[in-house]
Write an enzyme that holds these catalytic residues in place. Structure first.
Site, PDB file in Angstrom:
ATOM      1  CG  LEU A  94      -1.894   1.219   1.306  1.00  0.00           C
ATOM      2  CD1 LEU A  94      -2.749   1.341   0.058  1.00  0.00           C
ATOM      3  CD2 LEU A  94      -2.761   1.135   2.546  1.00  0.00           C
ATOM      4  CG  HIS A  95       2.798   2.669  -3.078  1.00  0.00           C
ATOM      5  ND1 HIS A  95       2.465   1.383  -3.450  1.00  0.00           N
ATOM      6  CD2 HIS A  95       3.099   3.318  -4.231  1.00  0.00           C
ATOM      7  CE1 HIS A  95       2.576   1.251  -4.762  1.00  0.00           C
ATOM      8  NE2 HIS A  95       2.944   2.413  -5.274  1.00  0.00           N
ATOM      9  CG  PHE A  96      -1.711   7.216  -1.118  1.00  0.00           C
ATOM     10  CD1 PHE A  96      -2.894   7.461  -1.798  1.00  0.00           C
ATOM     11  CD2 PHE A  96      -1.767   6.463   0.052  1.00  0.00           C
ATOM     12  CE1 PHE A  96      -4.104   6.964  -1.327  1.00  0.00           C
ATOM     13  CE2 PHE A  96      -2.970   5.950   0.524  1.00  0.00           C
ATOM     14  CZ  PHE A  96      -4.147   6.205  -0.169  1.00  0.00           C
TER      15      PHE A  96
END
Lengths: 397, 445
Positions: free
Chosen positions: B244-246
């Site tokens: 999970l990453h932005f």
């Protein structure tokens, strides 16, 4: 803050003489004038009608940025359009929802135009005219009804208040007749919500243009008194100043002491100096623009440090030094200086940035980033600003 | 099973070592000073704690708020991101100097932005990616962000406990507290390109949840610059790492997607307005208005709905967290099915969130030089769902959102109504509470 208010006064009187305020105040229009060259792009003049309309007093408005009138329901796309017009130094007309001091929103047609210096084509000010929008009631009635028909019929007065808060010109045009129309609308329940925003009609647009022309002609006239002429159309390509209004605005947001120098001009003169630099050194902006940074050095400045700076500039490398510098009043200070090349949109070095931290001052709060990070955050912010300043197509230069 | 071959983006200098061969599992002080259990004990990283409470302010309160602090802590997060990023740049951690990459605004009505980035895809072999599953389980054997070196992490980012912004230059990393971190992307596509990795040690797969999206919105709001945007790519919509990453970076021009006109579709009970993009090659929805929390919740619900329905999508968090674009897409699927023209494939442009927003990162000089609005449009048109499919997807989303929102109404109701009293315009009739009339408004003029 005080020094900024001084700057604001100068920004205005220097260009248009002391008497311009009286002339502008005599106009019936609602408008503000902003100065993109001062950090924060503050309002430097607000007309009497504007203050009346917004509910603010003059001192609450001067020195602040125009975004203070925006609120939760202000259309963000309109805000962006204005920002872009400022960046591109062009005029724009846009419908926008603003808020008064008491928190009530109102729709208006915002007409923005740059004011140029005749001499060098630089943007000196922006004039923003606000014309309240005469709204087509039918539409608002439909929207209200669609979304909450039940509440509307419960208490008509609330509905009226909400509409008239936004479209007051209709109220004074014929308030009784309008009231009847609104009441009639209470029963309208429809699902077709075409466009919720309040759009200006030709009347408002014309009114804005007329007001703008009047203001520009007043400014032009009074600039003749000082000999520092302005005009509403750019009369020449700016040559003497390489920085456009948009770059000035973005650089103005950076609160630290720094200068930009142009390696492509002879003797690498300063082309931008921040407010904090002016404060730190005691020189005024006009005294430093066009000069090489070496005027900061003096008798006891270590020449090997100066050489180190020169070398890193030649190698196009960043460097950090501590150098003894002198203020205008001849007092000396240890300048913890960082210098870094800055590239433009074509990837070429356009400027060098020099960030100064007074190292003789007290130690900073531990809860703040250290001097190293503060140096580099200024460099980063300058790089971001310069990177797009020459992207073409939509920029005016 | 649908797969495409593409060159994976190298986001960390520690990614090169494992890649296709599978990771070199290392335990017990691996010597890389990474974020794993082996190296974490005793580690310290800067910590930025943001103000959690986000009261909805109307124009009036906002002005009053600003008045109080003549010199607000200007862009504190911004200076931290920029300063730490520049520091890593001067330390040579990036694979190239992105400010040396040419960039321009393409002439035309929309102002697409083109960048020539020849260094980004080099030195990596094309890898196969599965594109038909938006949700895939986390795979610890593949590269993930627990493997990055601590020097690539620029700070920890969390909600402040006492409601005030706080900064600790040397905060211990509390593994039990599952810190969210911001790390550099060593293959930046613009200045300040970073990755926000929510609760990095929990090893969450690439999948949006309420808490993480809200964290991303907080980061956008905290940075306080309309030119610092966050983006998200789901699996199947050009995410390359299933952790999970932005992403986020600075680019001080408006994106075409931000300029495009929209048509309002509906206003949710909490005040969130949903519109549809008009006159844009990619069909999508725009969420805006209301509080950060309400906005985040509505978008998260929509994203979760897309994930459950296996529809790949991208998210752009724009305007300091005030406007969010949600774009379902089908390019990778088309590519896997062989439906994309070789002309488009040859450009090797991966239409992820930035490209869809109008920032085209081009890998070949000829594409950069010949960049035109038509070309950008043609590529993005392939990314978009068809009108028919978009309508279907929209309905699925609305069904999901309205159900969920109805439940939350009960809790948020009272505070929303308070706000209606002041900060409402006539256009905003979402749940307009009629208030006793204020006669002074009628007679003011």
């Amino acid at each position: 803050m005080e020094s900024q208010l001084d700057l604001i006064e100068q920004s205005f009187d220097f260009r248009y003489s002391l008497w311009v305020r009286e002339a502008l105040d005599g106009l019936p229009d609602s408008f503000t004038i902003t100065d993109p060259c001062i950090s924060g792009h503050p309002i430097v003049f607000a007309s009497t009608e504007f203050l009346k309309m917004s509910g603010y007093s003059r001192h609450e408005v001067i020195g602040r940025n125009g975004s203070m009138f925006q609120g939760v329901k202000t259309n963000r796309r309109s805000v962006m359009e204005i920002r872009e017009a400022i960046r591109e130094e062009r005029s724009i007309q846009v419908n926008i929802l603003n808020y008064r001091k008491d928190g009530t929103p109102f729709w208006m047609l915002f007409h923005l135009s740059p004011v140029f210096s005749k001499e060098d084509g630089k943007v000196i000010h922006f004039v923003g005219v606000q014309v309240p929008i005469l709204r087509k009631l039918q539409r608002s009635g439909t929207d209200l009804a669609r979304n909450n028909g039940v509440r509307i019929s419960e208490d008509g007065s609330g509905l009226h208040e909400n509409m008239f808060a936004c479209c007051r010109r209709e109220v004074y045009s014929d308030s009784v007749a309008e009231l009847d129309r609104v009441l009639a609308l209470d029963s309208v329940l429809s699902d077709d919500k075409v466009d919720e925003s309040c759009k200006a009609g030709d009347i408002e647009k014309r009114k804005a243009v007329t007001a703008m022309n009047t203001i520009l002609s007043v400014l032009t006239h009074y600039s003749e008194l000082t000999g520092r002429l302005v005009c509403g159309k750019r009369c020449c390509v700016p040559v003497t100043s390489p920085l456009g209004a948009s770059l000035n605005i973005s650089l103005g947001r950076i609160k630290q002491s720094f200068v930009l120098t142009d390696p492509h001009l002879s003797d690498m003169p300063i082309v931008y100096a921040s407010d904090a630099f002016v404060q730190l050194t005691g020189y005024s902006r006009n005294e430093v623009l066009g000069w090489n940074c070496r005027f900061l050095s003096g008798q006891d400045t270590d020449s090997s440090t100066q050489f180190q700076i020169k070398e890193s500039i030649r190698m196009e490398q960043p460097c950090t030094v501590c150098i003894l510098n002198y203020r205008k009043d001849k007092s000396s200070f240890w300048n913890y200086l960082h210098i870094s090349p800055v590239r433009n949109a074509s990837g070429k070095i356009a400027y060098f940035v020099g960030v100064q931290i007074d190292a003789s001052g007290k130690n900073q709060d531990e809860k703040c980033p250290g001097p190293h990070t503060r140096h580099l955050s200024a460099v980063g912010a300058v790089k971001v600003a310069v990177r797009v300043s020459s992207m073409g197509a939509s920029t005016s230069r | 099973m649908l797969r495409i071959k593409r060159v994976p983006t190298v986001v960390s200098n520690y990614q090169k070592e494992d890649g296709e061969e599978g990771s070199r599992q290392s335990t017990g002080g691996c010597g890389r000073n990474c974020l794993n259990k082996c190296c974490l004990p005793g580690s310290k990283l800067p910590l930025y704690a943001f103000k959690k409470e986000t009261k909805v302010v109307d124009g009036n309160e906002m002005a009053a708020e600003e008045m109080k602090q003549q010199d607000p802590p200007v862009a504190f997060l911004e200076s931290l991101v920029l300063g730490e990023w520049e520091d890593r740049m001067q330390k040579g951690l990036f694979r190239y100097d992105v400010t040396a990459c040419q960039t321009k605004v393409i002439p035309g009505n929309h102002g697409f932005i083109a960048q020539l980035n020849e260094g980004r895809h080099l030195k990596k072999r094309p890898t196969e990616f599965r594109v038909d599953k938006v949700l895939q389980p986390f795979d610890g054997s593949k590269f993930n962000f627990t493997k990055v070196g601590q020097e690539e992490v620029i700070f920890q980012f969390e909600a402040s406990e006492d409601g005030e912004i706080q900064f600790f230059p040397n905060a211990p990393v509390d593994a039990a507290n599952s810190p969210s971190v911001v790390a550099i992307n060593v293959s930046p596509i613009e200045y300040g390109h970073v990755l926000l990795i929510p609760r990095v040690l929990e090893c969450l797969p690439q999948r949006i949840d309420h808490e993480s999206l809200l964290l991303a919105l907080h980061m956008a709001a905290e940075a306080g610059s309309p030119f610092f945007r966050l983006g998200y790519n789901s699996l199947g919509a050009f995410a390359t790492i299933n952790h999970l990453h932005f992403q986020a970076y600075y680019l001080a021009v408006p994106f075409p997607i931000e300029k495009t006109s929209t048509r309002n579709i509906t206003t949710l009970t909490g005040g969130v307005e949903i519109s549809q993009l008009l006159d844009y090659p990619v069909r999508g929805l725009v969420f805006e208005g209301s509080s950060l929390e309400n906005l985040s919740a509505a978008v998260a619900d929509a994203c979760i709905c897309l994930q459950i329905n296996n529809i790949p999508y991208n998210v752009l968090i724009s305007d300091s967290g005030r406007r969010i674009f949600l774009l379902p897409q089908c390019y990778a699927e088309k590519q896997a099915l062989g439906e994309v023209s070789s002309e488009l494939l040859d450009t090797q442009v991966n239409p992820a969130v930035w490209e869809i927003s109008g920032h085209m990162v081009l890998k070949r000089k000829e594409d950069y030089e010949g960049a035109s609005e038509e070309n950008a449009w043609r590529l993005l048109a392939e990314v978009s769902l068809s009108e028919e499919r978009f309508q279907e997807v929209k309905e699925i989303i609305f069904e999901a959102i309205t159900c969920v929102v109805d439940e939350s109404v009960v809790k948020t109701r009272s505070s929303d109504e308070d706000q209606d009293v002041e900060g409402r315009s006539h256009e905003e009739a979402g749940n307009l509470a009629i208030v006793p009339g204020k006669p002074e408004c009628l007679v003011q003029n």
